[in-house]
Scaffold this motif. Structure first.
Motif, PDB file in Angstrom:
ATOM      1  N   PRO A 153       0.831  -1.217   0.000  1.00 58.44           N
ATOM      2  CA  PRO A 153       0.000   0.000   0.000  1.00 58.44           C
ATOM      3  C   PRO A 153       0.859   1.259   0.000  1.00 58.44           C
ATOM      4  O   PRO A 153       1.881   1.339   0.693  1.00 58.44           O
ATOM      5  CB  PRO A 153      -0.814  -0.135   1.291  1.00 58.44           C
ATOM      6  CG  PRO A 153      -0.872  -1.610   1.545  1.00 58.44           C
ATOM      7  CD  PRO A 153       0.458  -2.133   1.085  1.00 58.44           C
ATOM      8  N   ASP A 154       0.436   2.254  -0.790  1.00 64.37           N
ATOM      9  CA  ASP A 154       1.234   3.450  -0.977  1.00 64.37           C
ATOM     10  C   ASP A 154       1.464   4.207   0.324  1.00 64.37           C
ATOM     11  O   ASP A 154       2.555   4.740   0.557  1.00 64.37           O
ATOM     12  CB  ASP A 154       0.557   4.364  -2.006  1.00 64.37           C
ATOM     13  CG  ASP A 154       1.476   5.484  -2.459  1.00 64.37           C
ATOM     14  OD1 ASP A 154       2.566   5.180  -2.965  1.00 64.37           O
ATOM     15  OD2 ASP A 154       1.100   6.662  -2.280  1.00 64.37           O
ATOM     16  N   ASP A 155       0.469   4.244   1.188  1.00 63.72           N
ATOM     17  CA  ASP A 155       0.645   4.980   2.438  1.00 63.72           C
ATOM     18  C   ASP A 155       1.678   4.308   3.337  1.00 63.72           C
ATOM     19  O   ASP A 155       2.448   4.986   4.043  1.00 63.72           O
ATOM     20  CB  ASP A 155      -0.691   5.157   3.171  1.00 63.72           C
ATOM     21  CG  ASP A 155      -1.352   3.834   3.529  1.00 63.72           C
ATOM     22  OD1 ASP A 155      -1.070   2.816   2.868  1.00 63.72           O
ATOM     23  OD2 ASP A 155      -2.173   3.822   4.468  1.00 63.72           O
ATOM     24  N   GLU A 156       1.750   2.965   3.292  1.00 61.00           N
ATOM     25  CA  GLU A 156       2.746   2.244   4.080  1.00 61.00           C
ATOM     26  C   GLU A 156       4.150   2.454   3.503  1.00 61.00           C
ATOM     27  O   GLU A 156       5.131   2.573   4.242  1.00 61.00           O
ATOM     28  CB  GLU A 156       2.400   0.758   4.129  1.00 61.00           C
ATOM     29  CG  GLU A 156       1.087   0.471   4.848  1.00 61.00           C
ATOM     30  CD  GLU A 156       0.773  -1.018   4.927  1.00 61.00           C
ATOM     31  OE1 GLU A 156       1.729  -1.816   4.910  1.00 61.00           O
ATOM     32  OE2 GLU A 156      -0.415  -1.362   4.992  1.00 61.00           O
ATOM     33  N   PHE A 157       4.228   2.517   2.176  1.00 57.74           N
ATOM     34  CA  PHE A 157       5.500   2.769   1.511  1.00 57.74           C
ATOM     35  C   PHE A 157       6.027   4.162   1.868  1.00 57.74           C
ATOM     36  O   PHE A 157       7.191   4.328   2.257  1.00 57.74           O
ATOM     37  CB  PHE A 157       5.320   2.623   0.002  1.00 57.74           C
ATOM     38  CG  PHE A 157       6.561   2.866  -0.815  1.00 57.74           C
ATOM     39  CD1 PHE A 157       7.738   2.192  -0.544  1.00 57.74           C
ATOM     40  CD2 PHE A 157       6.543   3.773  -1.867  1.00 57.74           C
ATOM     41  CE1 PHE A 157       8.889   2.406  -1.308  1.00 57.74           C
ATOM     42  CE2 PHE A 157       7.678   4.000  -2.634  1.00 57.74           C
ATOM     43  CZ  PHE A 157       8.843   3.319  -2.350  1.00 57.74           C
ATOM     44  N   LYS A 158       5.190   5.152   1.777  1.00 55.82           N
ATOM     45  CA  LYS A 158       5.608   6.524   2.078  1.00 55.82           C
ATOM     46  C   LYS A 158       5.964   6.693   3.556  1.00 55.82           C
ATOM     47  O   LYS A 158       6.696   7.612   3.924  1.00 55.82           O
ATOM     48  CB  LYS A 158       4.526   7.516   1.659  1.00 55.82           C
ATOM     49  CG  LYS A 158       4.383   7.639   0.146  1.00 55.82           C
ATOM     50  CD  LYS A 158       3.423   8.719  -0.251  1.00 55.82           C
ATOM     51  CE  LYS A 158       3.302   8.846  -1.756  1.00 55.82           C
ATOM     52  NZ  LYS A 158       4.578   9.190  -2.405  1.00 55.82           N
ATOM     53  N   ALA A 159       5.463   5.797   4.386  1.00 54.54           N
ATOM     54  CA  ALA A 159       5.811   5.830   5.809  1.00 54.54           C
ATOM     55  C   ALA A 159       7.151   5.155   6.098  1.00 54.54           C
ATOM     56  O   ALA A 159       7.577   5.093   7.258  1.00 54.54           O
ATOM     57  CB  ALA A 159       4.707   5.166   6.625  1.00 54.54           C
ATOM     58  N   GLY A 160       7.816   4.617   5.045  1.00 56.28           N
ATOM     59  CA  GLY A 160       9.150   4.040   5.226  1.00 56.28           C
ATOM     60  C   GLY A 160       9.207   2.538   5.227  1.00 56.28           C
ATOM     61  O   GLY A 160      10.228   1.956   5.579  1.00 56.28           O
ATOM     62  N   ASN A 161       8.105   1.873   4.836  1.00 55.31           N
ATOM     63  CA  ASN A 161       8.119   0.417   4.699  1.00 55.31           C
ATOM     64  C   ASN A 161       8.430   0.037   3.259  1.00 55.31           C
ATOM     65  O   ASN A 161       8.029   0.723   2.321  1.00 55.31           O
ATOM     66  CB  ASN A 161       6.755  -0.160   5.100  1.00 55.31           C
ATOM     67  CG  ASN A 161       6.450   0.071   6.564  1.00 55.31           C
ATOM     68  OD1 ASN A 161       7.062  -0.535   7.436  1.00 55.31           O
ATOM     69  ND2 ASN A 161       5.505   0.970   6.838  1.00 55.31           N
ATOM     70  N   SER A 162       9.164  -1.056   3.081  1.00 59.82           N
ATOM     71  CA  SER A 162       9.514  -1.502   1.741  1.00 59.82           C
ATOM     72  C   SER A 162       9.608  -3.019   1.718  1.00 59.82           C
ATOM     73  O   SER A 162       9.326  -3.693   2.723  1.00 59.82           O
ATOM     74  CB  SER A 162      10.833  -0.866   1.293  1.00 59.82           C
ATOM     75  OG  SER A 162      11.039  -1.058  -0.091  1.00 59.82           O
ATOM     76  N   ARG A 163       9.996  -3.538   0.568  1.00 62.04           N
ATOM     77  CA  ARG A 163      10.196  -4.979   0.385  1.00 62.04           C
ATOM     78  C   ARG A 163      11.441  -5.203  -0.456  1.00 62.04           C
ATOM     79  O   ARG A 163      11.942  -4.289  -1.110  1.00 62.04           O
ATOM     80  CB  ARG A 163       8.996  -5.601  -0.347  1.00 62.04           C
ATOM     81  CG  ARG A 163       7.693  -5.601   0.418  1.00 62.04           C
ATOM     82  CD  ARG A 163       6.571  -6.056  -0.496  1.00 62.04           C
ATOM     83  NE  ARG A 163       5.288  -6.164   0.189  1.00 62.04           N
ATOM     84  CZ  ARG A 163       4.129  -6.251  -0.439  1.00 62.04           C
ATOM     85  NH1 ARG A 163       4.089  -6.257  -1.769  1.00 62.04           N
ATOM     86  NH2 ARG A 163       3.015  -6.351   0.239  1.00 62.04           N
ATOM     87  N   PHE A 164      11.920  -6.426  -0.452  1.00 63.03           N
ATOM     88  CA  PHE A 164      12.912  -6.814  -1.443  1.00 63.03           C
ATOM     89  C   PHE A 164      12.223  -6.803  -2.801  1.00 63.03           C
ATOM     90  O   PHE A 164      11.167  -7.392  -2.978  1.00 63.03           O
ATOM     91  CB  PHE A 164      13.465  -8.203  -1.143  1.00 63.03           C
ATOM     92  CG  PHE A 164      14.160  -8.292   0.191  1.00 63.03           C
ATOM     93  CD1 PHE A 164      15.310  -7.565   0.435  1.00 63.03           C
ATOM     94  CD2 PHE A 164      13.659  -9.103   1.202  1.00 63.03           C
ATOM     95  CE1 PHE A 164      15.951  -7.635   1.669  1.00 63.03           C
ATOM     96  CE2 PHE A 164      14.290  -9.183   2.429  1.00 63.03           C
ATOM     97  CZ  PHE A 164      15.441  -8.448   2.663  1.00 63.03           C
ATOM     98  N   GLN A 165      12.844  -6.135  -3.752  1.00 63.56           N
ATOM     99  CA  GLN A 165      12.184  -5.956  -5.043  1.00 63.56           C
ATOM    100  C   GLN A 165      12.062  -7.277  -5.813  1.00 63.56           C
ATOM    101  O   GLN A 165      10.972  -7.736  -6.116  1.00 63.56           O
ATOM    102  CB  GLN A 165      12.957  -4.928  -5.883  1.00 63.56           C
ATOM    103  CG  GLN A 165      12.325  -4.664  -7.241  1.00 63.56           C
ATOM    104  CD  GLN A 165      13.291  -3.992  -8.186  1.00 63.56           C
ATOM    105  OE1 GLN A 165      14.504  -4.051  -7.998  1.00 63.56           O
ATOM    106  NE2 GLN A 165      12.773  -3.355  -9.215  1.00 63.56           N
ATOM    107  N   ARG A 166      13.205  -7.875  -6.154  1.00 62.58           N
ATOM    108  CA  ARG A 166      13.197  -9.107  -6.969  1.00 62.58           C
ATOM    109  C   ARG A 166      14.548  -9.783  -6.806  1.00 62.58           C
ATOM    110  O   ARG A 166      15.549  -9.338  -7.334  1.00 62.58           O
ATOM    111  CB  ARG A 166      12.924  -8.768  -8.442  1.00 62.58           C
ATOM    112  CG  ARG A 166      12.977  -9.952  -9.396  1.00 62.58           C
ATOM    113  CD  ARG A 166      12.594  -9.537 -10.808  1.00 62.58           C
ATOM    114  NE  ARG A 166      13.326  -8.351 -11.238  1.00 62.58           N
ATOM    115  CZ  ARG A 166      14.544  -8.361 -11.791  1.00 62.58           C
ATOM    116  NH1 ARG A 166      15.182  -9.506 -11.985  1.00 62.58           N
ATOM    117  NH2 ARG A 166      15.134  -7.227 -12.153  1.00 62.58           N
TER     118      ARG A 166
END
Length: 401
Positions: A153-166
């Motif tokens: 979710p975009d709001d979680e991303f902008k809050a500084g959460n991420s994932r391993f891309q690939r």
């Protein structure tokens, strides 16, 4: 090659990358005192650096702020002078046409450096008024979480959460063999705020990272974590990759932990892959052998695997798996064992550093961050190998025709 042999021979400072409490990575060094603008003129240094990369898997060469793009490319060619003198994914025209998932502009922008086209600019944000002849470029689609089937979710991303891309190795898996090494020079990246990398699966795992870094795990350690029965199969089995593999999976989505694809039936039919030649379809052993240390790596790029040929001995008739769900079910428990924070290295590459890794031993991934954190500028270069994985396995792949 002993831990500090490069330093002893060439008067350089070679140190293991520090590990925290509980971390189980067994690879990675930094090198200080080496000028890569000059090394390509010296065979002894190139050979020593090559052996260092094979030995330590991930090598961060510090202080390369003045490295010219063409000198990065010259070094790459000196690592493997018998290889065709082009990037492992081909020239920019070939990459744009056949890159599929890797090159589609909607998901990723890659630009060749003028005068050194085989050095690729990859990054995020504004790249400067004049970056080695590239004028006023802003990369909006660089690092990306768009690979995942279930989006963050975009709001979680902008809050500084991420994932391993690939999680991947750098490998065309069609026509050309993967590069022995990849080189990635850090020209610019943000260093804060910290990102929280989430697996977002049933493990509940997470770890912290500065923005703009590259994560690594060792497929030598993947192999070491396998059972005796799994090793027996892997050492005698091989993989057939899809024609134009990144076109084949261009509509697919990845798992939330970045390792592998969700099985959603979105792989393209062979007739929809464009022109291809059967002679260029790649078959590789599952286990690749390090030519310097003799270590074995379970090196299977599962997202592009179209068939597995499984057997437990050289004389056994292989069992062929050509169902992608079965392929992924076979690979998942083997490969996810190493996908834990204690086995993942996030080298703190600073501006001016260049990281080089043994592409035949490792998986790596970018980690996305909000563009508001700042620009990321990297120069990536590698070269298709003169001796490929088919010659670095434990057996010669038989013809079943």
């Amino acid at each position: 090659m002993p831990q500090h042999a490069l330093g002893r021979e060439l008067g350089l400072k070679v140190n293991p990358i520090p590990k925290g409490v509980g971390e189980k990575t067994n690879f990675g060094v930094t090198i200080e005192g080496l000028d890569l603008n000059q090394i390509s003129d010296t065979d002894e240094q190139v050979k020593a650096l090559s052996e260092c990369i094979w030995t330590h898997k991930v090598v961060v060469v510090k202080g390369q702020q003045s490295l010219e793009p063409i000198k990065q490319w010259e070094l790459v060619t000196r690592f493997d002078p018998d290889s065709p003198q082009v990037h492992s994914h081909g020239d920019m025209k070939t990459f744009s046409k056949k890159g599929g998932l890797l090159s589609e502009k909607a998901s990723r922008e890659v630009v060749g450096i003028p005068g050194a086209e085989n050095v690729r600019l990859i990054g995020k944000g504004f790249q400067g008024e004049d970056h080695y002849g590239i004028k006023n470029l802003t990369i909006y689609h660089g690092l990306s979480n768009d690979f995942h089937s279930k989006k963050l979710p975009d709001d979680e991303f902008k809050a500084g959460n991420s994932r391993f891309q690939r999680w991947h190795m750098d490998a065309p898996l069609y026509a050309r063999d993967p590069a022995w090494f990849t080189t990635l020079r850090c020209f610019k990246r943000p260093t804060e705020p910290m990102m929280n990398i989430r697996w977002d699966d049933d493990t509940g795992l997470s770890m912290k990272s500065e923005p703009g870094l590259t994560a690594f795990f060792s497929n030598v350690q993947t192999y070491e974590l396998m059972s005796a029965e799994e090793k027996s199969i892997a050492e005698n089995s091989w993989v057939e990759y899809a024609p134009n593999p990144y076109v084949w999976i261009s509509k697919c989505g990845g798992k939330t932990n970045g390792l592998g694809l969700e099985s959603e039936g979105k792989e393209l039919a062979l007739e929809d892959l464009g022109d291809y030649e059967l002679k260029n379809v790649k078959t590789y052993p599952m286990v690749w052998v390090n030519p310097v240390t003799g270590e074995r790596a379970f090196q299977v790029h599962g997202i592009c695997a179209r068939k597995l040929y499984l057997r437990s001995s050289p004389t056994e008739e292989p069992r062929i798996i050509d169902n992608v769900e079965e392929i992924r079910a076979f690979l998942k428990p083997i490969q996810e064992r190493v996908l834990r924070p204690e086995y993942i290295l996030l080298p703190a590459v600073e501006e001016g550093d260049i990281v080089m890794w043994a592409n035949y031993m490792m998986f790596h991934t970018a980690i996305d961050y909000p563009i508001e954190f700042g620009a990321r500028t990297m120069h990536q270069a590698n070269i298709g190998a003169s001796i490929g994985p088919a010659q670095m396995g434990l057996f010669e792949i038989p013809s079943l025709a």
